[in-house]
Design an enzyme around this catalytic site. Structure first.
Site, PDB file in Angstrom:
ATOM      1  CG  ASP A  13      -1.682   1.240   1.467  1.00  0.00           C
ATOM      2  OD1 ASP A  13      -1.711   2.086   0.546  1.00  0.00           O
ATOM      3  OD2 ASP A  13      -2.271   1.400   2.551  1.00  0.00           O
ATOM      4  CE  LYS A  74      -1.310   7.052  -3.702  1.00  0.00           C
ATOM      5  NZ  LYS A  74      -1.887   6.292  -2.580  1.00  0.00           N
ATOM      6  CD  GLU A 179      -4.981   3.676  -2.256  1.00  0.00           C
ATOM      7  OE1 GLU A 179      -5.791   4.489  -1.764  1.00  0.00           O
ATOM      8  OE2 GLU A 179      -3.839   4.008  -2.628  1.00  0.00           O
ATOM      9  CG  ASP A 205      -9.167   3.941   1.440  1.00  0.00           C
ATOM     10  OD1 ASP A 205      -8.598   4.597   2.325  1.00  0.00           O
ATOM     11  OD2 ASP A 205      -8.548   3.229   0.617  1.00  0.00           O
TER      12      ASP A 205
END
Ligand code: AMP
Length: 522
Positions: A13, A74, A179, A205
């Site tokens: 992850d 990211k 994810e 999430d």
């Protein structure tokens, strides 16, 4: 390639703030601890006179070397420098971000006495290298194969860049997995697929950098994603940004000093804000105290949960808006959702939980899977299945394309080729006629839901088809693979000659896109 899949396969992850690795080991998922014994590793990279530090070592120097300690890379993946979101982030970051000649954000650091520029994917590859090394130390062997998770809302070019980051890190990427889908697998495994009838699950999430909402139907061991929604720029970092911005103004008002140009001060303030935010998940108030913050200012502020919530309420409400949209797209109502599964560090915020609970008419939220580890666990299960190491090979995943994809017509409208939430992998062909009676046809591939391409939609890539005679009709083919990566090809329809093929990986692959179009006789 023969032998390429040998050895263990891990799940990673790659988070905006923290990363986590896991492996399928002795019939169960094991989270891989790092060299400090921690199960999550900061996605931080720091540069100094002699070395490059990654993970905890980098996070530890963030206050003393803020201009050369990179976090949140990211958030830049696949974005243009001119993107307002990039502009907003870089104003509050203590490190420098500049534009390349083709509008790509480049992170500037001083490393071994030299000024060097890095693209976001290069920083991500360093974090992935660290995660690979952590896994190798734990497993006692070389690790090549990995499944890496990506936000469900990442587009094809962002996914392509993560894949490239993995390759640079020396990994063989078996698959990219969304994810929330990975988290749903971890949830499904925990429940041991005990339900004989299908159950509907909503995965919420909310991490450091992005929000992903997914509605899935789980039946036996088949995980069918019905719809996804979210925002690749909405998460804990935004809540921190709001707090930092608030205190910058507060200091201006109270002390008549502007700290916004000082990286070290901003970094100290950000670290304190993030800590305060975490405290406020468990306490009604907390104090931010920073001695000698700037120009003789000893800063102290008593922050209540209420003020934190007020500052961020519009962002929290945006999150719930995405839940609503996802349910509508999935054509499932609140009452038909069996479990609302919380994933990601920011779901610990009480107001987020309260708003979600209210939205689901008081339903208790499912907190039984670990919010920081579920995604890596699901990725590890997928890695084990794909590498044939597992006894759980019956799990089947069916994911979807998060956004509509299409081409711009001559009138500037979006002609959708793949509607959002189409199951992937998929290949859809379309005949295009409008406004293309020329020797040179320029294609612009867009994603998004606006009817006008230049409205809210994002340009993914452009390429030019040149033929020896006028082209009046084209066969366009959009192909999305199991990783969610898009390839576009086009050929002249009426000619016996098979014309051009070119691929769109995204605007960042400009070289590839600008390559002269080849004509190949069939
Ligand atoms: P993730 O990307 O899932 O690792 O989540 C990281 C984000 O979760 C960061 O922005 C953290 O500040 C945030 N976070 C972690 N713990 C808490 C907490 N107790 N309360 C609020 N936010 C948290």
């Amino acid at each position: 390639m023969a032998g390429e899949r040998e050895g263990p396969a891990i799940g990673i992850d790659l988070g905006t703030t923290y990363s986590c690795a896991a492996v399928w080991h002795h019939g169960d998922v094991e989270i891989i601890p790092n060299d400090q014994g921690n199960r999550i590793t900061p996605s931080y990279v720091a540069f100094n006179e002699t070395e490059c530090l990654i993970g905890h070592a980098a996070e530890n120097v963030v206050d003393i070397n803020p201009a050369n300690t990179i976090f949140g890379a990211k958030r830049l993946i696949g974005r243009r420098f001119s993107d307002p979101l990039v502009q907003k982030d870089s104003m509050l970051w203590p490190f420098k971000v500049i534009s390349s000649h083709d509008d790509k954000p480049m992170i500037v650091v001083t490393y071994k006495g030299e000024e060097i520029q890095f693209a976001a994917e290069q920083i991500c590859s360093m974090v992935l290298t660290k995660m690979k090394e952590i896994a190798e130390a734990f497993l006692g062997c070389s690790v090549k194969n990995a499944v890496i998770s990506v936000p469900a809302y990442f587009n094809g070019s962002q996914r392509q860049l993560i894949k490239e980051a993995g390759t640079i890190a020396g990994l063989n990427i078996l698959r990219l997995i969304a994810e929330p889908t990975a988290a749903a697998i971890a949830y499904g495994l925990q429940k041991k697929y005990s339900n004989t009838s299908p159950i509907n699950v909503l995965v919420f999430d909310l991490g450091g950098g992005n929000l992903d909402v997914s509605v899935l139907t789980i039946e036996n061991s088949i995980f069918q994603v019905k719809a996804v929604a979210g925002d690749t720029h909405l998460g804990g970092e935004d809540f921190d940004n709001r707090m930092v911005g608030y205190f910058v103004e507060e200091i201006k008002r109270k002390h008549k000093k502007d700290i916004s140009g000082n990286p070290r001060t901003l970094r100290r303030l950000r670290t304190a804000c993030e800590r305060a935010k975490r405290n406020l998940s468990f306490m009604a108030h907390t104090t931010i105290a920073l001695e000698h913050l700037y120009d003789g200012i000893d800063f102290e502020y008593k922050l209540t949960r209420e003020t934190f919530e007020e500052l961020n309420m519009y962002l929290f409400e945006e999150c719930i808006g995405h839940v609503d949209k996802c349910l509508k797209d999935a054509q499932i109502d609140q009452e038909s959702i069996h479990d609302v599964v919380l994933v990601g560090g920011s779901t610990r915020i009480p107001m987020i939980q309260q708003l979600l609970k209210d939205f689901f008419n008081g339903k208790e939220l499912c907190k039984s899977i670990h919010p920081d580890e579920a995604v890596a666990s699901g990725a590890a299960i997928q890695a084990a299945i794909l590498s044939g190491h597992s006894e759980i090979s019956d799990i089947e995943l069916c994911d979807v394309a998060p956004l509509s994809l299409g081409v711009m017509t001559s009138g500037g409208e979006m002609e959708v080729v793949i509607p959002r939430n189409t199951p992937i992998p998929t290949k859809i062909k379309k005949i295009l006629k409008k406004g293309i009676d020329r020797k040179k046809v320029r294609f612009s591939v867009y994603q998004g839901e606006s009817e006008r391409t230049r409205g809210d939609n994002t340009l993914l890539g452009e390429f030019v088809l040149s033929a020896q005679r006028n082209v009046s009709c084209l066969n366009v083919s959009f192909d999305i693979d199991a990783n969610g990566i898009l390839n576009v090809s086009a050929e002249e329809k009426d000619s016996r000659k098979k014309s051009i093929i070119d691929k769109v990986g995204g605007w960042l692959h400009k070289k590839k896109i600008d390559r002269p179009v080849e004509e190949a006789s069939s």
